[in-house]
Motif scaffolding. Sequence first.
Motif, PDB file in Angstrom:
ATOM      1  N   GLY A  92     -16.126 -19.735  61.880  1.00 18.30           N
ATOM      2  CA  GLY A  92     -17.431 -20.189  62.287  1.00 18.30           C
ATOM      3  C   GLY A  92     -17.580 -21.680  62.225  1.00 18.30           C
ATOM      4  O   GLY A  92     -16.646 -22.413  62.533  1.00 18.30           O
ATOM      5  N   TRP A  93     -18.764 -22.137  61.801  1.00 23.87           N
ATOM      6  CA  TRP A  93     -19.130 -23.538  61.903  1.00 23.87           C
ATOM      7  C   TRP A  93     -19.594 -24.119  60.572  1.00 23.87           C
ATOM      8  O   TRP A  93     -20.326 -23.459  59.828  1.00 23.87           O
ATOM      9  N   TYR A  94     -19.163 -25.347  60.345  1.00 28.62           N
ATOM     10  CA  TYR A  94     -19.616 -26.169  59.226  1.00 28.62           C
ATOM     11  C   TYR A  94     -20.112 -27.485  59.810  1.00 28.62           C
ATOM     12  O   TYR A  94     -19.864 -27.803  60.969  1.00 28.62           O
ATOM     13  N   ARG A  95     -20.784 -28.266  58.980  1.00 25.84           N
ATOM     14  CA  ARG A  95     -21.219 -29.592  59.406  1.00 25.84           C
ATOM     15  C   ARG A  95     -21.181 -30.565  58.242  1.00 25.84           C
ATOM     16  O   ARG A  95     -21.260 -30.166  57.085  1.00 25.84           O
ATOM     17  N   GLN A  96     -21.071 -31.844  58.598  1.00 27.20           N
ATOM     18  CA  GLN A  96     -21.066 -32.892  57.577  1.00 27.20           C
ATOM     19  C   GLN A  96     -21.884 -34.065  58.083  1.00 27.20           C
ATOM     20  O   GLN A  96     -21.552 -34.676  59.099  1.00 27.20           O
ATOM     21  N   ALA A  97     -22.950 -34.354  57.365  1.00 25.54           N
ATOM     22  CA  ALA A  97     -23.800 -35.492  57.671  1.00 25.54           C
ATOM     23  C   ALA A  97     -23.289 -36.709  56.904  1.00 25.54           C
ATOM     24  O   ALA A  97     -22.617 -36.559  55.877  1.00 25.54           O
ATOM     25  N   PRO A  98     -23.609 -37.927  57.372  1.00 24.82           N
ATOM     26  CA  PRO A  98     -23.140 -39.122  56.686  1.00 24.82           C
ATOM     27  C   PRO A  98     -23.558 -39.129  55.214  1.00 24.82           C
ATOM     28  O   PRO A  98     -24.727 -38.889  54.889  1.00 24.82           O
ATOM     29  N   GLY A  99     -22.600 -39.388  54.343  1.00 26.13           N
ATOM     30  CA  GLY A  99     -22.883 -39.465  52.924  1.00 26.13           C
ATOM     31  C   GLY A  99     -23.082 -38.137  52.229  1.00 26.13           C
ATOM     32  O   GLY A  99     -23.431 -38.099  51.035  1.00 26.13           O
ATOM     33  N   LYS A 100     -22.870 -37.042  52.946  1.00 22.10           N
ATOM     34  CA  LYS A 100     -23.068 -35.712  52.355  1.00 22.10           C
ATOM     35  C   LYS A 100     -21.789 -34.890  52.433  1.00 22.10           C
ATOM     36  O   LYS A 100     -20.889 -35.199  53.207  1.00 22.10           O
ATOM     37  N   GLN A 101     -21.757 -33.840  51.622  1.00 18.80           N
ATOM     38  CA  GLN A 101     -20.607 -32.945  51.641  1.00 18.80           C
ATOM     39  C   GLN A 101     -20.672 -32.020  52.864  1.00 18.80           C
ATOM     40  O   GLN A 101     -21.752 -31.750  53.397  1.00 18.80           O
TER      41      GLN A 101
END
Length: 115
Positions: free
Chosen positions: A35-44
């Motif tokens: 499936g899908w994951y995401r990573q925002a700036p400065g976050k895990q």
Amino acid sequence: QVQLVESGGGLVQPGGSLRLSCAVSGSIAGFNAMGWYRQAPGKQRELVAVFISGGGINYADSVKGRFTISRDNAKTTVRLHMNSLKPEDTAVYYCNVELSWRNYWGQGTQVTVSS
């Protein structure tokens, strides 16, 4: 060898929609999750939505009711349908396949939600 290639990211206004696609090649028989994951700036990196072996689906609480994960029967394409997008959905989105011996990741696709 499993390869994952994402597409469909881009810039969208708050409240808009996007559809991400992940082309899956190679053998994923017996996968644990995909499936899908995401990573925002400065976050895990965080889980967004995944199919679990046995037929279940897990969604992050933050996307329930707005995002839908889907796949074709051959499991060669996994999609993430994103509606009612919010600025906090801005992140690099990664396709993932978890096998018992290894985790595979795509290169990521940027989603930016901004007016």
